[in-house]
Write an enzyme that holds these catalytic residues in place. Structure first.
Site, PDB file in Angstrom:
ATOM      1  N   CYS A 269       0.827  -1.205   0.000  1.00 39.11           N
ATOM      2  CA  CYS A 269       0.000   0.000   0.000  1.00 39.11           C
ATOM      3  C   CYS A 269       0.870   1.268   0.000  1.00 39.11           C
ATOM      4  O   CYS A 269       1.438   1.616  -1.019  1.00 39.11           O
ATOM      5  CB  CYS A 269      -0.970  -0.041   1.179  1.00 39.11           C
ATOM      6  SG  CYS A 269      -2.417   1.038   0.956  1.00 39.11           S
ATOM      7  N   HIS A 359      -3.908  -5.091   0.290  1.00 44.61           N
ATOM      8  CA  HIS A 359      -3.590  -5.602   1.622  1.00 44.61           C
ATOM      9  C   HIS A 359      -3.669  -7.130   1.653  1.00 44.61           C
ATOM     10  O   HIS A 359      -4.735  -7.697   1.905  1.00 44.61           O
ATOM     11  CB  HIS A 359      -4.569  -5.023   2.649  1.00 44.61           C
ATOM     12  CG  HIS A 359      -4.389  -3.566   2.919  1.00 44.61           C
ATOM     13  ND1 HIS A 359      -4.232  -3.056   4.187  1.00 44.61           N
ATOM     14  CD2 HIS A 359      -4.323  -2.505   2.081  1.00 44.61           C
ATOM     15  CE1 HIS A 359      -4.088  -1.742   4.122  1.00 44.61           C
ATOM     16  NE2 HIS A 359      -4.142  -1.384   2.840  1.00 44.61           N
ATOM     17  N   GLU A 361      -2.633  -9.183   3.841  1.00 45.19           N
ATOM     18  CA  GLU A 361      -2.763  -9.804   5.164  1.00 45.19           C
ATOM     19  C   GLU A 361      -4.192 -10.234   5.449  1.00 45.19           C
ATOM     20  O   GLU A 361      -4.443 -10.983   6.396  1.00 45.19           O
ATOM     21  CB  GLU A 361      -2.275  -8.845   6.256  1.00 45.19           C
ATOM     22  CG  GLU A 361      -3.191  -7.707   6.609  1.00 45.19           C
ATOM     23  CD  GLU A 361      -3.224  -6.606   5.560  1.00 45.19           C
ATOM     24  OE1 GLU A 361      -4.212  -5.854   5.527  1.00 45.19           O
ATOM     25  OE2 GLU A 361      -2.254  -6.498   4.775  1.00 45.19           O
TER      26      GLU A 361
END
Length: 385
Positions: A269, A359, A361
């Site tokens: 990001c 993202h 994760e």
């Protein structure tokens, strides 16, 4: 184990009037949600139907007023496990229909109660579809939410909104990052050490690395090259974060030092935008950005399409149709958004460095992009060999 009874949302907030005022004068009237008072920020919309707790505690949302496009929010309440940081970071919260019942076996309190506890001013009962369409047509803009005694003459409220700071040119990452370095130990056998520069990192990110045998040293945003290499890293990571990447000159210089040493690098990001700058590309502000957990991205190295989690209002200006020559060798765009062709990832071809704009994760969000952490491990394995 007996599940706790559903929590009924309090209704007294429904009787407190609230008004949302955009900087172009568009106004929406509803009821207070969360804390009563006034707040200012950049109005953005999030298309996720779930994951509101992770969204609210994502530091990347610092100084933003988040409009949820899903019509009902708060169904599962608030628990003590899913926070991505130590607090709620959004400046304000906008929902159409707050769930009257919070029901989940992990729920400890309602979303409304948590917003009030942390002093987050919100508004409910407005036409969020109309507001979202307005932001799509006019672009993200400054906004104010006023409730209770803060409600006043519209001209007065509009003047306050127009005096609020803009997101373009905002240097925010140091405001949300850790002030002291800390370590997230590897789970199981330690295989690698990574220096992670915290620009607004989410808690799940070092967790994903720890699951792969990585000991993660999370460092403050203003760390120097010397600070990074003091932990003797096998790899370096730059996290997500808020603000305008054009303001992050210090972090860009640190990253150039990392690239010069050919240390394996991975950025997410804000980290992707800073890699772009370090390589010589520019960045620019998107009209209304990408926010949500359902954004389609193509990995151009494999052709695979991933459903991904996003939160960004800026992007890298790099050519999609060719390999670029940079001070650190050849670089190509590795990922692209299928909605609007925005650059979603960079891959260096002559040094071990890559990044993505979204993202991986997956907190909240799908797990389609978890392989990127494995790709980072492979870079470090290759460098060690």
């Amino acid at each position: 184990m007996t599940a706790p009874a559903p929590t009924t949302q309090r209704t007294r907030r429904e009787r407190v009037p609230a008004v949302l005022v955009l900087e172009d004068g568009r106004t929406f009237r509803g009821q207070a949600y969360g804390a009563v008072g006034e707040t200012f920020g950049e109005a953005v919309f999030n298309t996720g139907m779930s994951g509101y707790q992770e969204t609210l505690t994502d530091p990347s949302y610092h100084r933003q007023v988040v409009v949820m496009t899903a019509p009902q929010i708060g169904n599962t309440g608030w628990n003590d496990e899913d926070d991505e940081s130590q607090q709620i970071w959004v400046s304000g919260y906008v929902v159409r229909d707050p769930s009257r019942v919070a029901s989940n076996w992990r729920s400890k309190r309602s979303l409304d109660e948590e917003l009030e506890r942390q002093g987050v001013v919100g508004i409910s009962g407005i036409d969020t579809r109309a507001l979202t369409r307005h932001l799509r047509e006019r672009g993200a803009m400054r906004v104010g939410i006023f409730s209770g005694p803060a409600v006043a003459d519209q001209a007065e409220l509009l003047a306050k909104v127009q005096q609020a700071p803009e997101m373009k040119g905002a240097d925010l990452c140091a405001e949300v990052a850790t002030k002291e370095a800390y370590v997230v130990p590897a789970i199981g056998e330690k295989k690698f050490t990574v220096a992670a520069v915290d620009l607004g990192i989410k808690g799940m990110t070092p967790q994903r690395m720890a699951e792969r045998g990585i000991e993660v040293h999370v460092l403050p945003a203003n760390s120097t090259v010397e600070d990074v290499y003091a932990v003797q890293p096998d790899g370096v990571f730059f996290s997500n974060g808020p603000g305008d990447p054009a303001t992050a000159d210090r972090q860009v210089e640190v990253l150039r030092g990392v690239l010069a040493k050919k240390t394996p690098f991975f950025g997410i990001c804000f980290g992707n935008q800073l890699l772009g700058r370090a390589l010589g590309f520019g960045t620019y502000k998107l009209k209304y950005g990408h926010r949500g957990i359902n954004q389609p991205v193509q990995d151009r190295t494999t052709g695979k399409v991933e459903v991904t989690a996003h939160n960004h209002g800026f992007a890298v200006n790099a050519p999609l149709d060719k390999v670029s020559d940079t001070p650190f060798g050849r670089v190509e765009v590795s990922h692209v958004c299928l909605n609007d062709d925005v650059v979603e990832g960079l891959q260096a071809l002559d040094i071990p460095a890559f990044s993505v704009q979204y993202h991986p994760e997956a907190a909240a969000g799908p797990h389609d992009a978890a392989y990127l952490f494995d790709r980072f491990v492979s870079l470090m394995e290759g460098q060690r060999a």
